[in-house]
Design a protein around this motif. Structure first.
Motif, PDB file in Angstrom:
ATOM      1  N   GLY A  35       0.864  -1.308   0.137  1.00 54.64           N
ATOM      2  CA  GLY A  35       0.013  -0.036  -0.034  1.00 54.64           C
ATOM      3  C   GLY A  35       0.776   1.233  -0.098  1.00 54.64           C
ATOM      4  O   GLY A  35       1.977   1.283  -0.159  1.00 54.64           O
ATOM      5  N   TRP A  36       0.097   2.302   0.173  1.00 55.48           N
ATOM      6  CA  TRP A  36       0.557   3.730   0.187  1.00 55.48           C
ATOM      7  C   TRP A  36       0.179   4.691   1.504  1.00 55.48           C
ATOM      8  O   TRP A  36      -0.865   4.522   1.720  1.00 55.48           O
ATOM      9  N   TYR A  37       1.154   5.388   1.818  1.00 52.54           N
ATOM     10  CA  TYR A  37       1.143   6.433   2.830  1.00 52.54           C
ATOM     11  C   TYR A  37       1.350   7.733   2.251  1.00 52.54           C
ATOM     12  O   TYR A  37       2.214   7.629   1.309  1.00 52.54           O
ATOM     13  N   ARG A  38       1.057   8.623   3.080  1.00 56.05           N
ATOM     14  CA  ARG A  38       1.604   9.891   2.361  1.00 56.05           C
ATOM     15  C   ARG A  38       1.808  10.848   3.517  1.00 56.05           C
ATOM     16  O   ARG A  38       1.082  10.750   4.739  1.00 56.05           O
ATOM     17  N   GLN A  39       2.765  11.692   3.347  1.00 56.45           N
ATOM     18  CA  GLN A  39       3.188  12.765   4.452  1.00 56.45           C
ATOM     19  C   GLN A  39       3.238  14.099   3.810  1.00 56.45           C
ATOM     20  O   GLN A  39       4.136  14.038   2.939  1.00 56.45           O
ATOM     21  N   ALA A  40       2.399  15.084   4.082  1.00 54.82           N
ATOM     22  CA  ALA A  40       2.564  16.381   3.736  1.00 54.82           C
ATOM     23  C   ALA A  40       3.419  17.410   4.707  1.00 54.82           C
ATOM     24  O   ALA A  40       3.241  16.831   5.696  1.00 54.82           O
ATOM     25  N   PRO A  41       3.892  18.252   4.382  1.00 57.85           N
ATOM     26  CA  PRO A  41       4.749  19.171   5.332  1.00 57.85           C
ATOM     27  C   PRO A  41       3.936  19.590   6.487  1.00 57.85           C
ATOM     28  O   PRO A  41       2.750  20.126   6.350  1.00 57.85           O
ATOM     29  N   GLY A  42       4.459  19.302   7.687  1.00 57.92           N
ATOM     30  CA  GLY A  42       3.883  19.760   8.829  1.00 57.92           C
ATOM     31  C   GLY A  42       2.616  18.789   9.196  1.00 57.92           C
ATOM     32  O   GLY A  42       1.882  19.142  10.259  1.00 57.92           O
ATOM     33  N   LYS A  86      -5.680  17.011  -6.089  1.00 63.51           N
ATOM     34  CA  LYS A  86      -5.911  18.738  -5.612  1.00 63.51           C
ATOM     35  C   LYS A  86      -4.740  19.015  -5.021  1.00 63.51           C
ATOM     36  O   LYS A  86      -3.917  18.434  -4.783  1.00 63.51           O
ATOM     37  N   ARG A  87      -4.772  20.357  -4.819  1.00 66.55           N
ATOM     38  CA  ARG A  87      -3.590  20.774  -3.980  1.00 66.55           C
ATOM     39  C   ARG A  87      -3.112  20.043  -2.604  1.00 66.55           C
ATOM     40  O   ARG A  87      -2.013  19.874  -2.206  1.00 66.55           O
ATOM     41  N   ASP A  88      -4.208  19.741  -2.039  1.00 67.93           N
ATOM     42  CA  ASP A  88      -4.084  18.793  -0.802  1.00 67.93           C
ATOM     43  C   ASP A  88      -3.317  17.370  -0.938  1.00 67.93           C
ATOM     44  O   ASP A  88      -3.062  16.761   0.210  1.00 67.93           O
ATOM     45  N   ASP A  89      -3.211  17.085  -2.206  1.00 66.03           N
ATOM     46  CA  ASP A  89      -2.650  15.690  -2.355  1.00 66.03           C
ATOM     47  C   ASP A  89      -1.171  15.911  -2.332  1.00 66.03           C
ATOM     48  O   ASP A  89      -0.368  14.782  -2.602  1.00 66.03           O
ATOM     49  N   THR A  90      -0.781  17.040  -2.229  1.00 65.78           N
ATOM     50  CA  THR A  90       0.624  17.381  -2.370  1.00 65.78           C
ATOM     51  C   THR A  90       1.434  16.749  -1.046  1.00 65.78           C
ATOM     52  O   THR A  90       1.091  17.033   0.044  1.00 65.78           O
ATOM     53  N   ALA A  91       2.274  15.723  -1.444  1.00 65.64           N
ATOM     54  CA  ALA A  91       2.977  15.033  -0.159  1.00 65.64           C
ATOM     55  C   ALA A  91       4.065  14.072  -1.059  1.00 65.64           C
ATOM     56  O   ALA A  91       4.226  14.196  -2.003  1.00 65.64           O
ATOM     57  N   VAL A  92       4.851  13.603   0.243  1.00 61.69           N
ATOM     58  CA  VAL A  92       5.611  12.546  -0.217  1.00 61.69           C
ATOM     59  C   VAL A  92       5.147  11.094   0.133  1.00 61.69           C
ATOM     60  O   VAL A  92       4.407  10.968   1.031  1.00 61.69           O
ATOM     61  N   TYR A  93       4.856  10.331  -1.070  1.00 60.82           N
ATOM     62  CA  TYR A  93       4.239   9.251  -0.939  1.00 60.82           C
ATOM     63  C   TYR A  93       5.107   8.076  -0.660  1.00 60.82           C
ATOM     64  O   TYR A  93       6.162   7.872  -1.380  1.00 60.82           O
ATOM     65  N   TYR A  94       4.690   7.099   0.057  1.00 62.38           N
ATOM     66  CA  TYR A  94       5.619   6.220   0.652  1.00 62.38           C
ATOM     67  C   TYR A  94       4.967   4.757   0.405  1.00 62.38           C
ATOM     68  O   TYR A  94       3.662   4.610   0.738  1.00 62.38           O
ATOM     69  N   LYS A 114      11.522   4.681   0.141  1.00 63.04           N
ATOM     70  CA  LYS A 114      12.127   6.085   0.365  1.00 63.04           C
ATOM     71  C   LYS A 114      11.264   7.108   0.232  1.00 63.04           C
ATOM     72  O   LYS A 114      11.612   7.963   0.606  1.00 63.04           O
ATOM     73  N   GLY A 115      10.506   6.741  -0.572  1.00 62.42           N
ATOM     74  CA  GLY A 115       9.225   7.966  -0.817  1.00 62.42           C
ATOM     75  C   GLY A 115       9.468   8.704  -2.347  1.00 62.42           C
ATOM     76  O   GLY A 115      10.646   8.739  -2.659  1.00 62.42           O
ATOM     77  N   THR A 116       8.377   9.041  -2.882  1.00 59.10           N
ATOM     78  CA  THR A 116       8.455   9.756  -3.967  1.00 59.10           C
ATOM     79  C   THR A 116       7.446  11.018  -3.693  1.00 59.10           C
ATOM     80  O   THR A 116       6.313  10.817  -3.093  1.00 59.10           O
ATOM     81  N   LEU A 117       7.910  12.157  -4.271  1.00 52.86           N
ATOM     82  CA  LEU A 117       7.231  13.494  -4.224  1.00 52.86           C
ATOM     83  C   LEU A 117       6.302  13.598  -5.125  1.00 52.86           C
ATOM     84  O   LEU A 117       6.598  13.565  -6.363  1.00 52.86           O
ATOM     85  N   VAL A 118       4.972  13.924  -4.739  1.00 53.21           N
ATOM     86  CA  VAL A 118       3.855  14.415  -5.660  1.00 53.21           C
ATOM     87  C   VAL A 118       3.706  15.750  -5.475  1.00 53.21           C
ATOM     88  O   VAL A 118       3.374  16.151  -4.048  1.00 53.21           O
TER      89      VAL A 118
END
Length: 122
Positions: A35-42, A86-94, A114-118
């Motif tokens: 699967g996938w997790y994501r982490q946005a700044p903050g 959407k703008r809110d989808d901006t994150a590093v996806y792991y 290691k993650g990929t930036l979207v």
């Protein structure tokens, strides 16, 4: 040694689409869940989507109806098709893989890429 390598991230405009891929390697016989997790700044890391070897899926509420997860068990690869971004989808996806069986052992803990930036632009 088990490794996960993601690809497919990048810059896309709002409303656009991207497809992420994650390939697991390392003499793998089977993987229970990918699967996938994501982490946005903050923000905290959040579940995006997960899929079992049998094809059962689970999605985070914020992506339901827009993202689709799939996998190729023979290739130990999981995909994430992201539409209507959407703008809110901006994150590093792991990418992660859980319940891995190799030729020599069963791993009870998940492995992570290691993650990929979207980045979704206005």
């Amino acid at each position: 040694q088990v490794q996960l390598v993601e690809s497919g991230g990048g810059l896309v405009q709002t409303g656009g689409s991207l497809r992420l891929s994650c390939a697991a390697s390392g003499s793998i016989l089977s993987i229970n869940t990918m699967g996938w997790y994501r982490q946005a700044p903050g923000k905290e890391r959040e579940l995006v989507a997960a899929i079992t070897s049998g094809g059962s899926t689970n999605y985070g509420d914020s992506v339901k109806g827009r993202f689709t997860i799939s996998r190729d068990n023979a290739k130990n690869t999981v995909y994430l098709q992201m539409n209507s971004l959407k703008r809110d989808d901006t994150a590093v996806y792991y990418c992660y893989a859980d319940g891995i069986v190799t030729g020599s052992k069963f791993y009870g803990m998940p492995f992570w890429g290691k993650g990929t930036l979207v980045t979704v632009s206005p």
